[in-house]
Design a protein around this motif. Structure first.
Motif, PDB file in Angstrom:
ATOM      1  N   UNK A   1      42.447  46.809  49.313  1.00 22.74           N
ATOM      2  CA  UNK A   1      41.327  47.677  49.189  1.00 22.74           C
ATOM      3  C   UNK A   1      40.252  47.633  48.042  1.00 22.74           C
ATOM      4  N   UNK A   2      38.941  47.799  48.637  1.00 24.32           N
ATOM      5  CA  UNK A   2      38.075  47.522  47.606  1.00 24.32           C
ATOM      6  C   UNK A   2      38.131  48.260  46.186  1.00 24.32           C
ATOM      7  N   UNK A   3      38.678  49.534  46.231  1.00 24.03           N
ATOM      8  CA  UNK A   3      38.665  50.473  45.056  1.00 24.03           C
ATOM      9  C   UNK A   3      39.786  50.005  44.161  1.00 24.03           C
ATOM     10  N   UNK A   4      40.573  48.949  44.415  1.00 19.94           N
ATOM     11  CA  UNK A   4      41.616  48.479  43.493  1.00 19.94           C
ATOM     12  C   UNK A   4      40.836  47.543  42.570  1.00 19.94           C
ATOM     13  N   UNK A   5      40.087  46.713  43.132  1.00 20.14           N
ATOM     14  CA  UNK A   5      38.969  45.725  42.540  1.00 20.14           C
ATOM     15  C   UNK A   5      38.108  46.470  41.580  1.00 20.14           C
ATOM     16  N   UNK A   6      37.516  47.570  41.873  1.00 18.88           N
ATOM     17  CA  UNK A   6      36.726  48.229  41.484  1.00 18.88           C
ATOM     18  C   UNK A   6      37.442  48.940  39.964  1.00 18.88           C
ATOM     19  N   UNK A   7      38.925  49.231  40.108  1.00 13.84           N
ATOM     20  CA  UNK A   7      39.313  50.074  39.120  1.00 13.84           C
ATOM     21  C   UNK A   7      39.699  48.823  38.172  1.00 13.84           C
ATOM     22  N   UNK A   8      40.416  47.797  38.604  1.00 14.19           N
ATOM     23  CA  UNK A   8      40.715  46.719  37.712  1.00 14.19           C
ATOM     24  C   UNK A   8      39.282  46.272  36.776  1.00 14.19           C
ATOM     25  N   UNK A   9      38.395  45.914  37.488  1.00 10.31           N
ATOM     26  CA  UNK A   9      36.857  45.664  36.808  1.00 10.31           C
ATOM     27  C   UNK A   9      36.651  46.581  35.748  1.00 10.31           C
ATOM     28  N   UNK A  10      36.519  47.792  36.354  1.00  8.11           N
ATOM     29  CA  UNK A  10      36.235  49.104  35.321  1.00  8.11           C
ATOM     30  C   UNK A  10      36.888  49.096  34.111  1.00  8.11           C
ATOM     31  N   UNK A  11      38.395  48.876  34.295  1.00 10.48           N
ATOM     32  CA  UNK A  11      39.268  49.067  33.212  1.00 10.48           C
ATOM     33  C   UNK A  11      38.838  47.728  32.256  1.00 10.48           C
ATOM     34  N   UNK A  12      38.617  46.762  32.606  1.00 17.35           N
ATOM     35  CA  UNK A  12      38.114  45.505  31.771  1.00 17.35           C
ATOM     36  C   UNK A  12      36.914  45.758  31.081  1.00 17.35           C
ATOM     37  N   UNK A  13      36.127  46.238  32.003  1.00 22.84           N
ATOM     38  CA  UNK A  13      34.790  46.488  31.420  1.00 22.84           C
ATOM     39  C   UNK A  13      34.833  47.338  30.194  1.00 22.84           C
TER      40      UNK A  13
ATOM     41  N   UNK B   1      50.184  43.169  49.417  1.00 18.26           N
ATOM     42  CA  UNK B   1      48.960  44.057  49.601  1.00 18.26           C
ATOM     43  C   UNK B   1      49.432  45.793  49.680  1.00 18.26           C
ATOM     44  N   UNK B   2      50.519  46.034  49.540  1.00 18.04           N
ATOM     45  CA  UNK B   2      50.978  47.560  49.701  1.00 18.04           C
ATOM     46  C   UNK B   2      50.448  48.131  48.145  1.00 18.04           C
ATOM     47  N   UNK B   3      50.556  49.610  47.987  1.00 21.90           N
ATOM     48  CA  UNK B   3      50.243  49.887  46.794  1.00 21.90           C
ATOM     49  C   UNK B   3      51.337  49.709  45.799  1.00 21.90           C
ATOM     50  N   UNK B   4      52.643  49.726  46.373  1.00 20.46           N
ATOM     51  CA  UNK B   4      53.735  49.303  45.247  1.00 20.46           C
ATOM     52  C   UNK B   4      53.559  47.788  44.803  1.00 20.46           C
ATOM     53  N   UNK B   5      53.231  46.901  45.850  1.00 20.09           N
ATOM     54  CA  UNK B   5      53.240  45.451  45.277  1.00 20.09           C
ATOM     55  C   UNK B   5      51.990  45.215  44.445  1.00 20.09           C
ATOM     56  N   UNK B   6      50.830  45.999  44.688  1.00 19.10           N
ATOM     57  CA  UNK B   6      49.742  45.952  43.485  1.00 19.10           C
ATOM     58  C   UNK B   6      50.169  46.416  42.411  1.00 19.10           C
TER      59      UNK B   6
ATOM     60  N   UNK C   1      47.763  50.560  30.895  1.00 19.49           N
ATOM     61  CA  UNK C   1      46.595  49.716  31.573  1.00 19.49           C
ATOM     62  C   UNK C   1      46.964  49.820  33.153  1.00 19.49           C
ATOM     63  N   UNK C   2      48.232  49.727  33.506  1.00 26.09           N
ATOM     64  CA  UNK C   2      48.637  49.901  35.069  1.00 26.09           C
ATOM     65  C   UNK C   2      48.314  51.302  35.422  1.00 26.09           C
ATOM     66  N   UNK C   3      48.861  52.349  34.625  1.00 27.48           N
ATOM     67  CA  UNK C   3      48.454  53.680  34.996  1.00 27.48           C
ATOM     68  C   UNK C   3      46.909  54.121  35.091  1.00 27.48           C
ATOM     69  N   UNK C   4      46.386  53.682  33.980  1.00 26.26           N
ATOM     70  CA  UNK C   4      44.744  53.862  34.110  1.00 26.26           C
ATOM     71  C   UNK C   4      44.059  53.182  35.216  1.00 26.26           C
ATOM     72  N   UNK C   5      44.537  52.142  35.707  1.00 31.13           N
ATOM     73  CA  UNK C   5      43.860  51.243  37.027  1.00 31.13           C
ATOM     74  C   UNK C   5      44.293  52.003  38.084  1.00 31.13           C
ATOM     75  N   UNK C   6      45.573  52.389  38.350  1.00 31.66           N
ATOM     76  CA  UNK C   6      45.975  53.016  39.583  1.00 31.66           C
ATOM     77  C   UNK C   6      45.076  54.612  39.767  1.00 31.66           C
ATOM     78  N   UNK C   7      45.014  55.133  38.526  1.00 28.96           N
ATOM     79  CA  UNK C   7      44.720  56.318  38.730  1.00 28.96           C
ATOM     80  C   UNK C   7      43.027  56.183  38.872  1.00 28.96           C
ATOM     81  N   UNK C   8      42.447  55.341  38.389  1.00 27.33           N
ATOM     82  CA  UNK C   8      41.026  54.998  38.759  1.00 27.33           C
ATOM     83  C   UNK C   8      40.744  54.681  40.345  1.00 27.33           C
ATOM     84  N   UNK C   9      41.840  53.895  40.764  1.00 25.61           N
ATOM     85  CA  UNK C   9      41.470  53.409  41.873  1.00 25.61           C
ATOM     86  C   UNK C   9      41.493  54.625  42.965  1.00 25.61           C
ATOM     87  N   UNK C  10      42.401  55.437  42.761  1.00 24.48           N
ATOM     88  CA  UNK C  10      42.598  56.841  43.342  1.00 24.48           C
ATOM     89  C   UNK C  10      41.256  57.676  43.459  1.00 24.48           C
TER      90      UNK C  10
END
Length: 311
Positions: A45-57, A127-132, A145-154
């Protein structure tokens, strides 16, 4: 010679001037297009890429189009001393860099290559949520980091966009309130310490609102802050609302809020065991804390409050 210059000037005047549309070079929309392109290819899902990128930014000092980063050793392979970006060379040296735009190269600063490489890394886990989540843990090795990215993806998934600039003042402006900069003032309860926030004085029961898009992380009693709520936004900033008289119905840990959502009500709780109230005038204590991936620290919220109040 003069005739040549005149002819050149006339030619330049005849060439139509192309006006650049600001929307065409909007980096937020450009990023979203890249996220969705990579999602289409990989089914992540695109929103995982968005959340990872946003965290790193938020943890980088520069701001490239895509902020996800890999070390040179990871990307090219530890023995690829010349940092040869050809796919064959990276493969020989066991690097993880991938070619996302089919040009035969895996370039560490190419946005499409970066996103595709991250996608391939994630797909090693699934590619499941748990796997990601497992992939994120393996990559960052940091619970926050993991919690922040998952929250932002949601958050990105819920609002169907990565463009969420809106902010709100924490109290409705048609209510009476007052505040000034109280950052760094001395506090004595529980030992000498400095005041890490801004106090906004208002009547009991004045609604307290979320200031940004965020996820509720903490709700309950704290002996200093009384009834308080803590939430983390998409910019790696933790927002702290303290001394409440109560919470808005339905507000629970894990809930997503947007600017202007009522989360609680002004009170004077705190400085004692659960239920302690009235040791100071009613007010909202508002604090902000920044996470850079290594440390979290408080910073003065007063400038932000002044800005949001004028919006």
């Amino acid at each position: 010679m003069k005739k040549k210059y005149l002819a050149l000037l006339i030619l330049l005047l005849l060439v139509p001037f192309t006006k650049v549309n600001a929307e065409e070079i909007n980096p937020i929309k450009e990023r979203l297009a890249l996220y969705k392109k990579t999602a289409t290819i990989t089914q992540i899902p695109w929103f995982y890429f968005a959340a990872i990128d946003q965290y790193e930014r938020q943890i980088r000092e520069d701001e490239p189009l895509i902020s996800i980063s890999f070390s040179g050793e990871e990307w090219y392979g530890i023995s690829n001393l010349s940092e040869d970006s050809r796919l064959a060379a990276i493969g020989v040296h066991n690097g993880i860099g991938k070619d996302g735009n089919n040009d035969g190269l895996a370039e560490i600063n190419n946005s499409e290559d970066i996103l595709y490489t991250m996608a391939m890394y994630i797909m090693n886990f699934g590619v499941t949520d748990d796997a990601i989540r497992k992939a994120l843990w393996a990559f960052y090795q940091k619970p926050l980091a993991v919690k922040t990215i998952v929250q932002n993806a949601r958050i990105f998934a819920l609002f169907k966009t990565n463009d969420l600039p809106e902010r709100a003042f924490p109290l409705p402006q048609h209510f009476n309130y007052s505040y000034r900069s109280t950052w760094g003032d001395a506090r004595g309860y529980g030992g000498r310490r400095i005041h890490e926030g801004t106090d906004i004085f208002a009547d009991y029961g004045t609604p307290v609102r979320a200031t940004t898009y965020a996820t509720i992380e903490i709700k309950g009693w704290n002996r200093y802050g009384g009834w308080r709520i803590g939430m983390r936004d998409i910019n790696n900033v933790y927002h702290y609302f303290a001394h409440l008289s109560g919470f808005e119905q339905g507000i629970e840990i894990g809930e997503i809020v947007k600017p202007g959502d009522v989360v609680g009500y002004v009170g004077s709780s705190g400085y004692g065991p659960p239920g302690t109230s009235g040791k100071f005038p009613p007010h909202l204590h508002y604090g902000m804390y920044k996470d850079n991936g290594k440390n979290e620290w408080a910073f003065d919220p007063y400038p932000s409050l002044r800005k949001w109040e004028r919006q």
